[in-house]
Write an enzyme that holds these catalytic residues in place. Structure first.
Site, PDB file in Angstrom:
ATOM      1  N   ARG A 178       0.716  -1.164  -0.146  1.00  0.00           N
ATOM      2  CA  ARG A 178      -0.162  -0.115   0.011  1.00  0.00           C
ATOM      3  C   ARG A 178       0.828   1.188   0.215  1.00  0.00           C
ATOM      4  NH1 ARG A 178      -3.159  -3.421   3.047  1.00  0.00           N
ATOM      5  NH2 ARG A 178      -4.924  -4.117   1.955  1.00  0.00           N
ATOM      6  N   LYS A 218       2.600  12.249  -9.805  1.00  0.00           N
ATOM      7  CA  LYS A 218       1.651  11.357 -10.846  1.00  0.00           C
ATOM      8  C   LYS A 218       2.757  10.198 -11.350  1.00  0.00           C
ATOM      9  CE  LYS A 218      -1.376  14.348 -13.314  1.00  0.00           C
ATOM     10  NZ  LYS A 218      -1.690  15.196 -14.495  1.00  0.00           N
ATOM     11  N   GLU A 238       9.063  19.672 -23.984  1.00  0.00           N
ATOM     12  CA  GLU A 238       8.317  19.910 -22.632  1.00  0.00           C
ATOM     13  C   GLU A 238       8.631  21.179 -21.701  1.00  0.00           C
ATOM     14  OE1 GLU A 238       5.323  17.951 -20.837  1.00  0.00           O
ATOM     15  OE2 GLU A 238       6.294  16.350 -21.891  1.00  0.00           O
ATOM     16  N   LYS A 297       6.604  24.192 -11.462  1.00  0.00           N
ATOM     17  CA  LYS A 297       5.651  22.803 -11.275  1.00  0.00           C
ATOM     18  C   LYS A 297       5.216  22.512  -9.932  1.00  0.00           C
ATOM     19  CE  LYS A 297       4.746  17.999 -12.486  1.00  0.00           C
ATOM     20  NZ  LYS A 297       4.531  16.821 -13.207  1.00  0.00           N
ATOM     21  N   GLU A 333      -5.333  16.968  -9.060  1.00  0.00           N
ATOM     22  CA  GLU A 333      -5.955  17.710 -10.255  1.00  0.00           C
ATOM     23  C   GLU A 333      -7.437  17.318 -10.081  1.00  0.00           C
ATOM     24  OE1 GLU A 333      -3.724  16.836 -13.886  1.00  0.00           O
ATOM     25  OE2 GLU A 333      -5.657  16.307 -14.718  1.00  0.00           O
ATOM     26  N   ARG A 344      -4.139  22.004 -11.803  1.00  0.00           N
ATOM     27  CA  ARG A 344      -3.161  21.020 -12.240  1.00  0.00           C
ATOM     28  C   ARG A 344      -3.391  20.716 -13.715  1.00  0.00           C
ATOM     29  NH1 ARG A 344       0.099  16.288  -9.142  1.00  0.00           N
ATOM     30  NH2 ARG A 344       1.476  15.968 -11.130  1.00  0.00           N
ATOM     31  N   ASN A 388      -1.291  20.087 -18.241  1.00  0.00           N
ATOM     32  CA  ASN A 388      -1.532  19.285 -19.765  1.00  0.00           C
ATOM     33  C   ASN A 388      -1.477  19.884 -20.853  1.00  0.00           C
ATOM     34  OD1 ASN A 388      -1.905  17.064 -17.739  1.00  0.00           O
ATOM     35  ND2 ASN A 388      -4.046  17.301 -17.449  1.00  0.00           N
ATOM     36  N   HIS A 396      -1.162  18.374 -24.253  1.00  0.00           N
ATOM     37  CA  HIS A 396      -1.045  16.942 -24.212  1.00  0.00           C
ATOM     38  C   HIS A 396      -2.488  15.982 -24.931  1.00  0.00           C
ATOM     39  CE1 HIS A 396       2.015  17.459 -21.487  1.00  0.00           C
ATOM     40  NE2 HIS A 396       2.300  16.224 -21.418  1.00  0.00           N
ATOM     41  N   HIS A 453      -1.250  12.764 -26.371  1.00  0.00           N
ATOM     42  CA  HIS A 453      -1.646  11.711 -26.269  1.00  0.00           C
ATOM     43  C   HIS A 453      -2.208  10.754 -27.235  1.00  0.00           C
ATOM     44  CE1 HIS A 453      -1.335  12.405 -21.579  1.00  0.00           C
ATOM     45  NE2 HIS A 453      -0.084  12.284 -22.073  1.00  0.00           N
ATOM     46  N   HIS A 485       7.700  11.027 -26.345  1.00  0.00           N
ATOM     47  CA  HIS A 485       6.500  11.970 -25.700  1.00  0.00           C
ATOM     48  C   HIS A 485       6.832  13.443 -25.696  1.00  0.00           C
ATOM     49  CE1 HIS A 485       3.284  12.882 -22.770  1.00  0.00           C
ATOM     50  NE2 HIS A 485       4.407  13.598 -21.913  1.00  0.00           N
TER      51      HIS A 485
HETATM   52  P1  NAD Z   1      12.319   7.664 -21.570  1.00  0.00           P
HETATM   53  O1  NAD Z   1      12.152   7.382 -20.088  1.00  0.00           O
HETATM   54  O2  NAD Z   1      11.734   6.588 -22.531  1.00  0.00           O
HETATM   55  O3  NAD Z   1      13.752   8.027 -21.944  1.00  0.00           O
HETATM   56  C1  NAD Z   1      14.208   8.280 -23.270  1.00  0.00           C
HETATM   57  C2  NAD Z   1      15.254   7.526 -23.594  1.00  0.00           C
HETATM   58  O4  NAD Z   1      16.473   8.062 -23.060  1.00  0.00           O
HETATM   59  C3  NAD Z   1      15.155   5.892 -22.892  1.00  0.00           C
HETATM   60  O5  NAD Z   1      15.732   5.272 -24.234  1.00  0.00           O
HETATM   61  C4  NAD Z   1      15.971   5.870 -22.067  1.00  0.00           C
HETATM   62  O6  NAD Z   1      16.879   4.825 -21.948  1.00  0.00           O
HETATM   63  C5  NAD Z   1      17.162   7.003 -22.346  1.00  0.00           C
HETATM   64  N1  NAD Z   1      17.815   7.657 -21.361  1.00  0.00           N
HETATM   65  C6  NAD Z   1      17.604   8.013 -20.097  1.00  0.00           C
HETATM   66  N2  NAD Z   1      18.384   8.710 -19.389  1.00  0.00           N
HETATM   67  C7  NAD Z   1      19.497   8.679 -20.351  1.00  0.00           C
HETATM   68  C8  NAD Z   1      20.819   9.257 -20.108  1.00  0.00           C
HETATM   69  N3  NAD Z   1      20.938  10.096 -19.177  1.00  0.00           N
HETATM   70  N4  NAD Z   1      21.749   8.880 -20.861  1.00  0.00           N
HETATM   71  C9  NAD Z   1      21.425   8.378 -22.240  1.00  0.00           C
HETATM   72  N5  NAD Z   1      20.099   7.731 -22.386  1.00  0.00           N
HETATM   73  C10 NAD Z   1      19.114   7.789 -21.497  1.00  0.00           C
HETATM   74  O7  NAD Z   1      11.024   9.007 -21.859  1.00  0.00           O
HETATM   75  P2  NAD Z   1      11.328  10.357 -21.152  1.00  0.00           P
HETATM   76  O8  NAD Z   1      10.912  11.459 -22.092  1.00  0.00           O
HETATM   77  O9  NAD Z   1      12.274  10.539 -20.175  1.00  0.00           O
HETATM   78  O10 NAD Z   1       9.863  10.101 -20.496  1.00  0.00           O
HETATM   79  C11 NAD Z   1       8.620  10.063 -21.133  1.00  0.00           C
HETATM   80  C12 NAD Z   1       7.563   9.590 -20.186  1.00  0.00           C
HETATM   81  O11 NAD Z   1       7.335  10.556 -19.149  1.00  0.00           O
HETATM   82  C13 NAD Z   1       6.405   9.294 -20.522  1.00  0.00           C
HETATM   83  O12 NAD Z   1       5.833   7.966 -20.653  1.00  0.00           O
HETATM   84  C14 NAD Z   1       5.352  10.430 -20.156  1.00  0.00           C
HETATM   85  O13 NAD Z   1       4.101  10.014 -20.349  1.00  0.00           O
HETATM   86  C15 NAD Z   1       6.095  10.481 -18.724  1.00  0.00           C
HETATM   87  N6  NAD Z   1       5.699  11.852 -18.224  1.00  0.00           N
HETATM   88  C16 NAD Z   1       5.080  11.796 -16.958  1.00  0.00           C
HETATM   89  C17 NAD Z   1       4.903  12.610 -16.314  1.00  0.00           C
HETATM   90  C18 NAD Z   1       4.438  12.600 -14.761  1.00  0.00           C
HETATM   91  O14 NAD Z   1       4.127  13.752 -14.126  1.00  0.00           O
HETATM   92  N7  NAD Z   1       4.448  11.578 -14.220  1.00  0.00           N
HETATM   93  C19 NAD Z   1       5.224  14.174 -16.740  1.00  0.00           C
HETATM   94  C20 NAD Z   1       5.523  14.012 -18.016  1.00  0.00           C
HETATM   95  C21 NAD Z   1       5.762  12.809 -18.815  1.00  0.00           C
HETATM   96  N1  GLY Z   2       2.610  16.404 -16.179  1.00  0.00           N
HETATM   97  C1  GLY Z   2       1.354  16.694 -15.905  1.00  0.00           C
HETATM   98  C2  GLY Z   2       1.373  16.696 -14.463  1.00  0.00           C
HETATM   99  O1  GLY Z   2       2.152  16.328 -13.744  1.00  0.00           O
HETATM  100  O2  GLY Z   2       0.180  17.142 -13.996  1.00  0.00           O
END
Ligand code: NAD
Ligand code: GLY
Length: 388
Positions: free
Chosen positions: A130, A152, A194, A243, A253, A263, A267, A270, A274, A287
């Protein structure tokens, strides 16, 4: 290499039992153990490090060495690399690892990677017993400025992106800009798109800071120089401050919140992002690139709805293009994207709250029930056909 000064941003979320700190600087990974002890207390015994082979191959040893020095034992588990691995199946595998590794309530999870690792590991951490504590070590720019902050977590499914998830605030975030040196150009651009999103909804000031980051990256693509690293550490701190300021006012949110500090404004861009990702089965666009398209589209829609003046849209488009070119979307099926948006609409009770702009730093939430008929279809067709 001279290390940049470490900047600490404190986050206090009303209703959460603990505050947390986001550390931004260079060379922080080698102090992971001490930072984890400081954040979690002396009783932390064992941590599960969740990563992927690529990131762990680069930085896993430094993290594990530092944890060991601080007297914390660590077990590691690798998930697949890429958006298509952000699934319930992956979360289940991580949960299986927590069980075999004997992760107890007082122990913790470290997410070492980009947003995919952070979201999936955070989701599993929020479910195990949990909820166990989570330390985010974001290794992409996108994860540093956005996904590691605010709690999130989630996975994708056939229903859509991130529709299965939880809110689980981290106990600490370690944003070490030195690790950005190994990120490829496309990965860095994804984070910068982003960042432009944050700038657009926050203020001219954050947009200018983002431009400084873009220019510094364009001058020094590997972020090798101490000066470039300092620009990034300061820039990331400014982004996470923004943020956190939004998250603390509306951490979950709230469905009913529609003001410009809701919040939901995070987006921005987005809804289209998406839909593009779903329509291409999470394989074509990163992304952040999908968000880059989403930002341009939301700005154009704002202009067509006579909310956003032409000069603001131009300045925003210029910043997006300074980051680099976006992958073309003209081969993506209009119907697939439109139906992804329509399904999203159904799951939200018949209308979508679009985040639009009345100016830089002036987001506004508008229900598509108020859009003139056909405007969305036309704008979407034009966007998909435009050469960006
Ligand atoms: P990712 O995690 O896929 O990383 C991108 C690539 O970079 C991958 O191949 C990874 O292995 C590589 N990588 C990571 N760090 C590295 C480094 N230091 N050196 C070399 N390679 C490296 O993509 P991302 O852009 O980091 O994240 C996208 C994800 O984040 C999506 O799933 C999106 O929905 C999510 N997201 C979540 C939130 C949230 O609030 N939780 C907000 C924005 C995005
Ligand atoms: N990336 C959108 C949020 O964290 O709310």
């Amino acid at each position: 290499m001279t290390k940049s000064e470490t900047i600490k941003v404190g986050v206090r979320i009303p209703g959460e039992t603990a505050d947390y700190q986001i550390l931004c600087g260079s060379g922080l990974l080698e102090n992971t153990g001490d930072i984890v002890r400081m954040a979690l207390g002396e009783d932390v015994r064992r941590v599960a490090v969740i990563s992927n082979r690529k990131v762990f191959g680069l930085y896993g040893e430094a993290v594990e060495r530092s944890l060991k020095r601080a007297g914390i034992s660590a077990g590691s588990f690798m998930i697949g690399d890429g958006e298509r691995f952000k699934t319930l199946r992956t979360a289940e595998k991580i949960l299986g690892f927590f069980n075999t590794a004997g992760i107890k309530r007082g122990d913790a999870v470290i997410a070492l990677g980009g947003g995919v690792v952070g979201d999936a590991a955070g989701f599993a951490a929020s479910l195990h017993l949990r909820g166990v504590r989570l330390v985010q070590i974001p290794t992409t720019l996108l994860a540093m400025i956005d996904s590691s902050v605010g709690g999130k977590t989630g996975v994708n499914s056939s229903f859509g992106k991130n529709l299965i998830g939880t809110f689980h605030q981290p106990a600490a975030v370690i944003a070490d800009v030195s690790v950005l040196a190994t990120l490829d150009r496309r990965g860095m651009s994804a984070g910068l798109f982003e960042a432009v999103k944050h700038g657009a909804i926050s203020s001219e000031k954050l947009l200018r800071t983002t431009e400084k980051m873009i220019d510094a990256r364009n001058r020094d693509p590997r972020l090798n120089g101490a000066e470039t690293q300092a620009v990034f550490a300061k820039g990331i701190a400014e982004h996470v401050r923004f943020k956190a300021s939004i998250v603390k006012g509306d951490a979950r949110e709230a469905v009913t919140a529609t003001g410009n500090r809701s919040r939901k404004i995070l987006n921005f861009g987005h809804t289209l992002a998406h839909a593009l990702e779903l329509a291409t089965e999470y394989r074509y666009l990163k992304h952040g690139e999908a968000v880059g398209h989403g930002v341009l589209f939301a700005a154009e829609l704002s202009k067509r709805l006579e909310l956003l003046p032409a000069n603001s849209i131009k300045s925003l488009n210029d910043v997006v293009h300074r980051v680099g070119s976006l992958p073309p979307v003209d081969k993506i099926s209009f119907e697939a994207v439109f139906s992804a948006i329509s399904n999203d609409k159904k799951s939200r009770g018949g209308s979508i709250d679009w985040v639009l702009l009345e100016g830089i730093g002036r987001p506004v939430i508008v229900s598509d029930a108020k859009f003139p008929k056909g405007i969305l279809r036309t704008a979407l067709r034009d966007h998909l056909m435009s050469t960006l």
